[in-house]
Design a protein around this motif. Structure first.
Motif, PDB file in Angstrom:
ATOM      1  N   ASP A  56       0.835  -1.203   0.000  1.00 37.34           N
ATOM      2  CA  ASP A  56       0.000   0.000   0.000  1.00 37.34           C
ATOM      3  C   ASP A  56       0.869   1.252   0.000  1.00 37.34           C
ATOM      4  O   ASP A  56       2.098   1.182   0.025  1.00 37.34           O
ATOM      5  CB  ASP A  56      -0.899   0.027   1.244  1.00 37.34           C
ATOM      6  CG  ASP A  56      -1.832  -1.163   1.322  1.00 37.34           C
ATOM      7  OD1 ASP A  56      -2.299  -1.614   0.260  1.00 37.34           O
ATOM      8  OD2 ASP A  56      -2.099  -1.637   2.441  1.00 37.34           O
ATOM      9  N   TRP A 105       0.609   4.872   2.335  1.00 35.09           N
ATOM     10  CA  TRP A 105      -0.141   5.560   3.382  1.00 35.09           C
ATOM     11  C   TRP A 105      -0.299   7.043   3.087  1.00 35.09           C
ATOM     12  O   TRP A 105       0.597   7.675   2.515  1.00 35.09           O
ATOM     13  CB  TRP A 105       0.592   5.420   4.721  1.00 35.09           C
ATOM     14  CG  TRP A 105       0.442   4.087   5.374  1.00 35.09           C
ATOM     15  CD1 TRP A 105      -0.167   2.973   4.871  1.00 35.09           C
ATOM     16  CD2 TRP A 105       0.937   3.724   6.669  1.00 35.09           C
ATOM     17  NE1 TRP A 105      -0.101   1.952   5.781  1.00 35.09           N
ATOM     18  CE2 TRP A 105       0.570   2.375   6.886  1.00 35.09           C
ATOM     19  CE3 TRP A 105       1.627   4.415   7.658  1.00 35.09           C
ATOM     20  CZ2 TRP A 105       0.891   1.705   8.062  1.00 35.09           C
ATOM     21  CZ3 TRP A 105       1.950   3.741   8.834  1.00 35.09           C
ATOM     22  CH2 TRP A 105       1.582   2.406   9.038  1.00 35.09           C
ATOM     23  N   LYS A 151      -1.653   9.492   8.295  1.00 31.18           N
ATOM     24  CA  LYS A 151      -2.344   8.292   8.778  1.00 31.18           C
ATOM     25  C   LYS A 151      -2.078   8.031  10.254  1.00 31.18           C
ATOM     26  O   LYS A 151      -3.013   7.819  11.040  1.00 31.18           O
ATOM     27  CB  LYS A 151      -1.937   7.069   7.961  1.00 31.18           C
ATOM     28  CG  LYS A 151      -2.625   5.779   8.407  1.00 31.18           C
ATOM     29  CD  LYS A 151      -2.156   4.579   7.598  1.00 31.18           C
ATOM     30  CE  LYS A 151      -2.937   3.326   7.973  1.00 31.18           C
ATOM     31  NZ  LYS A 151      -2.713   2.910   9.384  1.00 31.18           N
ATOM     32  N   ARG A 176     -10.463   3.261   2.578  1.00 30.64           N
ATOM     33  CA  ARG A 176      -9.266   3.143   1.744  1.00 30.64           C
ATOM     34  C   ARG A 176      -9.600   3.543   0.317  1.00 30.64           C
ATOM     35  O   ARG A 176     -10.693   3.238  -0.179  1.00 30.64           O
ATOM     36  CB  ARG A 176      -8.749   1.700   1.766  1.00 30.64           C
ATOM     37  CG  ARG A 176      -8.419   1.175   3.146  1.00 30.64           C
ATOM     38  CD  ARG A 176      -8.154  -0.325   3.139  1.00 30.64           C
ATOM     39  NE  ARG A 176      -9.375  -1.080   2.906  1.00 30.64           N
ATOM     40  CZ  ARG A 176      -9.414  -2.403   2.737  1.00 30.64           C
ATOM     41  NH1 ARG A 176      -8.293  -3.103   2.754  1.00 30.64           N
ATOM     42  NH2 ARG A 176     -10.558  -3.027   2.550  1.00 30.64           N
ATOM     43  N   THR A 233      -5.457  -0.880   7.897  1.00 28.79           N
ATOM     44  CA  THR A 233      -5.963   0.383   8.443  1.00 28.79           C
ATOM     45  C   THR A 233      -5.868   0.454   9.961  1.00 28.79           C
ATOM     46  O   THR A 233      -6.064   1.510  10.546  1.00 28.79           O
ATOM     47  CB  THR A 233      -7.438   0.599   8.060  1.00 28.79           C
ATOM     48  OG1 THR A 233      -8.257  -0.363   8.762  1.00 28.79           O
ATOM     49  CG2 THR A 233      -7.664   0.456   6.564  1.00 28.79           C
ATOM     50  N   PRO A 291     -10.330   8.452   3.935  1.00 29.36           N
ATOM     51  CA  PRO A 291      -9.384   7.390   3.569  1.00 29.36           C
ATOM     52  C   PRO A 291      -8.024   7.606   4.226  1.00 29.36           C
ATOM     53  O   PRO A 291      -7.550   8.736   4.349  1.00 29.36           O
ATOM     54  CB  PRO A 291      -9.277   7.507   2.050  1.00 29.36           C
ATOM     55  CG  PRO A 291     -10.537   8.202   1.627  1.00 29.36           C
ATOM     56  CD  PRO A 291     -10.865   9.153   2.746  1.00 29.36           C
ATOM     57  N   LEU A 337      -5.309   5.422   3.349  1.00 27.99           N
ATOM     58  CA  LEU A 337      -4.241   4.871   2.524  1.00 27.99           C
ATOM     59  C   LEU A 337      -4.740   4.559   1.119  1.00 27.99           C
ATOM     60  O   LEU A 337      -5.945   4.528   0.859  1.00 27.99           O
ATOM     61  CB  LEU A 337      -3.675   3.599   3.170  1.00 27.99           C
ATOM     62  CG  LEU A 337      -4.646   2.459   3.467  1.00 27.99           C
ATOM     63  CD1 LEU A 337      -4.752   1.473   2.297  1.00 27.99           C
ATOM     64  CD2 LEU A 337      -4.230   1.704   4.716  1.00 27.99           C
ATOM     65  N   TYR A 338      -3.775   4.344   0.233  1.00 24.52           N
ATOM     66  CA  TYR A 338      -4.053   3.869  -1.119  1.00 24.52           C
ATOM     67  C   TYR A 338      -3.900   2.352  -1.103  1.00 24.52           C
ATOM     68  O   TYR A 338      -2.816   1.835  -0.817  1.00 24.52           O
ATOM     69  CB  TYR A 338      -3.082   4.497  -2.122  1.00 24.52           C
ATOM     70  CG  TYR A 338      -3.270   5.988  -2.275  1.00 24.52           C
ATOM     71  CD1 TYR A 338      -4.264   6.500  -3.121  1.00 24.52           C
ATOM     72  CD2 TYR A 338      -2.472   6.883  -1.571  1.00 24.52           C
ATOM     73  CE1 TYR A 338      -4.443   7.871  -3.254  1.00 24.52           C
ATOM     74  CE2 TYR A 338      -2.655   8.252  -1.700  1.00 24.52           C
ATOM     75  CZ  TYR A 338      -3.642   8.740  -2.536  1.00 24.52           C
ATOM     76  OH  TYR A 338      -3.824  10.087  -2.658  1.00 24.52           O
ATOM     77  N   TYR A 339      -4.979   1.656  -1.404  1.00 21.17           N
ATOM     78  CA  TYR A 339      -5.050   0.205  -1.309  1.00 21.17           C
ATOM     79  C   TYR A 339      -4.823  -0.382  -2.696  1.00 21.17           C
ATOM     80  O   TYR A 339      -5.726  -0.441  -3.518  1.00 21.17           O
ATOM     81  CB  TYR A 339      -6.422  -0.186  -0.750  1.00 21.17           C
ATOM     82  CG  TYR A 339      -6.672  -1.652  -0.552  1.00 21.17           C
ATOM     83  CD1 TYR A 339      -5.655  -2.534  -0.224  1.00 21.17           C
ATOM     84  CD2 TYR A 339      -7.968  -2.161  -0.658  1.00 21.17           C
ATOM     85  CE1 TYR A 339      -5.903  -3.879  -0.024  1.00 21.17           C
ATOM     86  CE2 TYR A 339      -8.232  -3.505  -0.451  1.00 21.17           C
ATOM     87  CZ  TYR A 339      -7.199  -4.358  -0.141  1.00 21.17           C
ATOM     88  OH  TYR A 339      -7.454  -5.690   0.064  1.00 21.17           O
TER      89      TYR A 339
END
Length: 304
Positions: A95, A97, A101, A124, A159, A206, A208-210
């Protein structure tokens, strides 16, 4: 709050393709972690070399260990056991973040009484393997609690942050698992914290980038094919197997649950074993209406 240590726990296994981006996103956090502990579960790609280079350049202490090589849940439990008291966040290897985060997680958890176990989770942004946004995960539509946790996980590991009380609870309970290891460590944490009377904070922003790619352990579960897979799991016994394994793992620490949660768990296990039907006072529910309908059908037809 600023003096409380934050430990990030990361499990790796053949993650070289995306690992460096994730590590960088951890280094540029507005609230940096106190330390990072990484358990590598037998990588055969360049992951060990990437980690060795990162140790020499990271702005915080980094420790690497050799994982048990018994699956993701066992790897995460091994990591969790090493965490010192304080806040603990779990990280996936692929991922990226959001820069705030950790800061947002600690801020949310610090508002909860220190002696009450608490878990932070968040939405996410779903991306392709090049981090191009494809969508966003949903927020829960119903309340978060043990009756939901028995049949559904809304707190994916990437998460999660635990406050010190939740970490102490999880470490103690993990020592009681014996042969009943939960198939999903993050789901077990959601069950344990809510069952013990703790608090779950869901962040609608959101965190993070999942990243979605062919090597995902589970993935975002979007699209018709993923929905068909979930439907198949519901009626071919797979879902029932998950529920049974998670419930038996939780049963190992039933003394740590509230009286109400213990009663719910006992009746739930009776239902799974076919000795009783799930009816009131056991109140299990999933978050969406279609999922709830399917759950009720499975209960009536005993097709867990």
């Amino acid at each position: 709050m600023d003096s409380d240590p934050i430990t990030v726990l990361m499990a790796t296994c053949n993650g070289a393709a995306y690992l460096e981006q994730q590590l960088r996103s951890i280094t540029i956090q507005s609230r940096r972690p106190t330390q990072l502990i990484i358990s590598d579960d037998g990588s055969t790609d360049d992951t060990p070399d990437i980690l060795a280079r990162f140790i020499n350049s990271a702005p915080f202490p980094v420790t690497t260990i050799t994982g048990p090589q018994k699956g993701v849940a066992q790897n995460m439990l091994a990591l969790q056991a090493l965490a010192p008291q304080g806040y603990v966040a779990f990280a996936d290897q692929d991922d990226v973040w959001m820069p705030d985060k950790l800061a947002r997680s600690v801020e949310a958890l610090s508002k909860i009484p220190a002696n009450r176990p608490a878990l932070y989770t968040a939405r996410r942004i779903i991306t392709d393997d090049s981090l191009n946004p494809q969508g966003i995960t949903r927020s829960p539509r119903r309340g978060l609690g043990f009756a939901n946790a028995l049949v559904q996980n809304i707190a994916p590991a990437n998460t999660i942050m635990l406050n010190p009380a939740a970490l102490a609870l999880a470490q103690s309970a993990a020592g009681e698992l014996s042969t009943h290891t939960p198939p999903y460590h993050d789901w077990w944490l959601y069950q344990l914290v809510t069952g013990a009377g703790g608090k779950v904070f869901f962040d609608p922003r959101p965190a993070l980038y999942y990243r979605q790619h062919k090597g995902n352990y589970l993935g975002a579960g979007k699209g018709i094919s993923k929905r068909l897979q979930r439907l198949k799991a519901l009626f071919d016994g797979t879902y029932r197997g998950w529920l049974m394994a998670q419930a038996h793992a939780l049963e190992c620490s039933s003394d740590r649950l509230t009286a109400e949660a213990r009663d719910q768990l006992a009746l739930f296990l009776q239902a799974l074993n076919g000795t009783a039907r799930i009816r009131q006072p056991v109140r299990v529910y999933r978050q969406s209406f279609p999922e709830q309908v399917l759950l009720r059908i499975s209960l009536v037809t005993h097709r867990f």
